[in-house]
Design a protein around this motif. Sequence first.
Motif, mmCIF file in Angstrom:
data_model
loop_
_atom_site.group_PDB
_atom_site.id
_atom_site.type_symbol
_atom_site.label_atom_id
_atom_site.label_comp_id
_atom_site.label_asym_id
_atom_site.label_seq_id
_atom_site.Cartn_x
_atom_site.Cartn_y
_atom_site.Cartn_z
ATOM 1 N N VAL A 40 0.870 -1.179 0.000
ATOM 2 C CA VAL A 40 0.000 0.000 0.000
ATOM 3 C C VAL A 40 0.904 1.225 0.000
ATOM 4 N N LYS A 80 -2.172 4.923 5.119
ATOM 5 C CA LYS A 80 -1.703 3.613 4.652
ATOM 6 C C LYS A 80 -1.689 2.598 5.791
ATOM 7 N N GLY A 84 1.476 5.542 -0.852
ATOM 8 C CA GLY A 84 0.801 6.834 -0.860
ATOM 9 C C GLY A 84 1.626 7.855 -0.118
ATOM 10 N N ARG A 89 -2.364 1.930 -4.665
ATOM 11 C CA ARG A 89 -2.029 3.340 -4.428
ATOM 12 C C ARG A 89 -3.193 4.019 -3.711
ATOM 13 N N LEU A 90 -2.869 4.641 -2.605
ATOM 14 C CA LEU A 90 -3.878 5.283 -1.764
ATOM 15 C C LEU A 90 -3.787 6.789 -1.961
ATOM 16 N N THR A 129 3.462 -1.323 3.934
ATOM 17 C CA THR A 129 3.044 0.060 3.735
ATOM 18 C C THR A 129 4.295 0.911 3.546
ATOM 19 N N ARG A 178 5.875 4.684 1.146
ATOM 20 C CA ARG A 178 5.557 5.778 0.232
ATOM 21 C C ARG A 178 5.885 5.442 -1.212
#
Length: 657
Positions: free
Chosen positions: A47, A55, A49, A171-172, A157, A159
């Motif tokens: 995940v 996340k 973002g 992608r969050l 999780t 970036r």
Amino acid sequence: MTGGADVWAGSEGDGALFEGRHGGLVGREAELAALERALAGSRLVTVVGAAGVGKSRLAMAAAGRRDLAPWSGTVKVRWHDGVPVDPSALAARILRALGSAADERPGRPAPVALPAPPPPAGGPLLVLDDVDPVHAECTRLVQSLLMRLPALRVLVTARRPLGLGDEHVLRLAPLPAADPADTTGPSPAAELFLARAAGRPDAATELGAVEQVCRLVEGVPLAIELAAAQLGDTTLSELTARLESGLCWLTGAGSPVNRHRSVRSSIGAVHALCEPPVRTVWRCLSVFAGAFTETAAAFVCEGLGVDPDAVPPALAALAATGVLQPDGETGTAREVRHRMTRAARDFGRERLTAAGETTVARDRHARHCRSVAVVAETLWNSGLQRQAARLVLDEHPDLLALVRRATRHPALAEAAADSVLHLWFWWAAHGHAREGAAHLLRLLPLLPTEGAAKARAQWLAAWLSTAADPATAGRLLDAAWPTAVLAGDDALVGRISHAHGTLAWQRHDLHTAAEHYRHAAATIPEHAPAGPPAAVSLAALAIVQTHTDTDAALRTARRALARPTARDDTWARALAHYARALADHRAGRTGRARHRARRALAHLDPRLDAPQAHRALRRLLDDVDHPGRTGPDAARRLRPPSLPTQRSTAAEDPVHR
């Protein structure tokens, strides 16, 4: 691997294992369902973002769904900066927690992972939360564990993705906030704010203010929650005012993780992981208020000693961590533009101030804005008027930021005024007269008391103020006139006459208005820059003549269309075609008027080609097709055009000064 880690194991896999500041998810139902599907079909799910988008919370919620999960137990790893951990020892701890008897051999590189089928049900789930401080080490660790344990699932999780071949990336994005015109109900961002502000009645009753708060924090869940927590000490209106000035002040208590306690800590965690050259580029780019190109970024950063060749990789690094976001459509012929998030920009400005580089960065930004304005005017004068309008639309936030800075830092006033003057066509032809006049009226007291630049600023401010403030317009024209005459500036003299014509028209003195427009058309040299060409004055004269002599109006409009500058000037041509159609309409030739108006409209883009003229032609066409709607006094409604923020019965007239 740098950075310590705590390892928790829970055979029940319940949500209590994954604590957080707030229970449950609001506005993330679709993302949670997507993550559950990904975990059911993939061995490795990441995940990704930007900071603060939630996340960790989403991952913890999915890992805690014991009733639907196809795994038997869970193991979570949380990183702690500053405590070194041997990678082999950490792997061994994870393996023991997973209940594996596999032998970890330190120092041996992991084999290359091959795409694997979905894992069998009943295997364990390993959750690696926030691996950014140890991204490379975790990539190797995950690759090794997946090779050794065929039933293992891994949820990460971060970036940015790990980059492994069989990785499923989710992608969050931030939560969407509603448009001001949307009345269908609270947006997902507003729902989260209202959930965290439960018990405060003003939040529930002022949905518009809540949506504005969510837009100011750009839908970032962490910032939304921290903003909602402020309502105990402040009102919504006060909160909105503070958020307009910045986001880094938002703080809250209760989170066991430091980066979740404030916006500054959240962004600071990203900044701490950046290489020094990337940090320099970050703080340089914080002077931009809107989207910028790579070329603009390199120009501004060069002022602080950054090699232009170092800017592209720095932009890529900042984009990978969510500090920069793409702006506009990708895959087009236009140069890629980047926009810095508000929180990252506020943090960067703090670092820029701390480094003592603010003045240099602002000066470079001002030079960039002035060059953009020069290019836009050159495009306009070259007949590329749609490209000029697009450029101004792209750069408008930064041009506005320059004007605001100049009012606080007078050293920037000359560059700001020059930028506004070069964009005369945007204020006049595109219906932004009130905005342009306001900018110039703020800047005029900061300019040198004498000189051609001051006189041009006085003329443009007056021209743009004729509808809203005729008295001020008259005083400014009187002040600019002596300088223009003494300097022998025929273009400025003619444009002052054009503005006087509009003031006379405002007073319904059509004879005087016609004389001023005639003088302007005869005085302004062909291809004179920094203002409207003589063809615009001729078109204005033709529209005035439709009151008294429609045949003369048709002749004057044809003269306007025959001028060399009119061939490349969509605005001048639209005004002249409008004058011809209006003259035919007033002469009773409705069929010809309808034909002329439709032909003119067919060549206009309502957003990029003289929007006021487009609206005027539309209203004229409506008058022709539905004469009963206008009434017997329709002819008396012909006055200078309305300002963008006003509705006027004279709005069909497009001669914007």
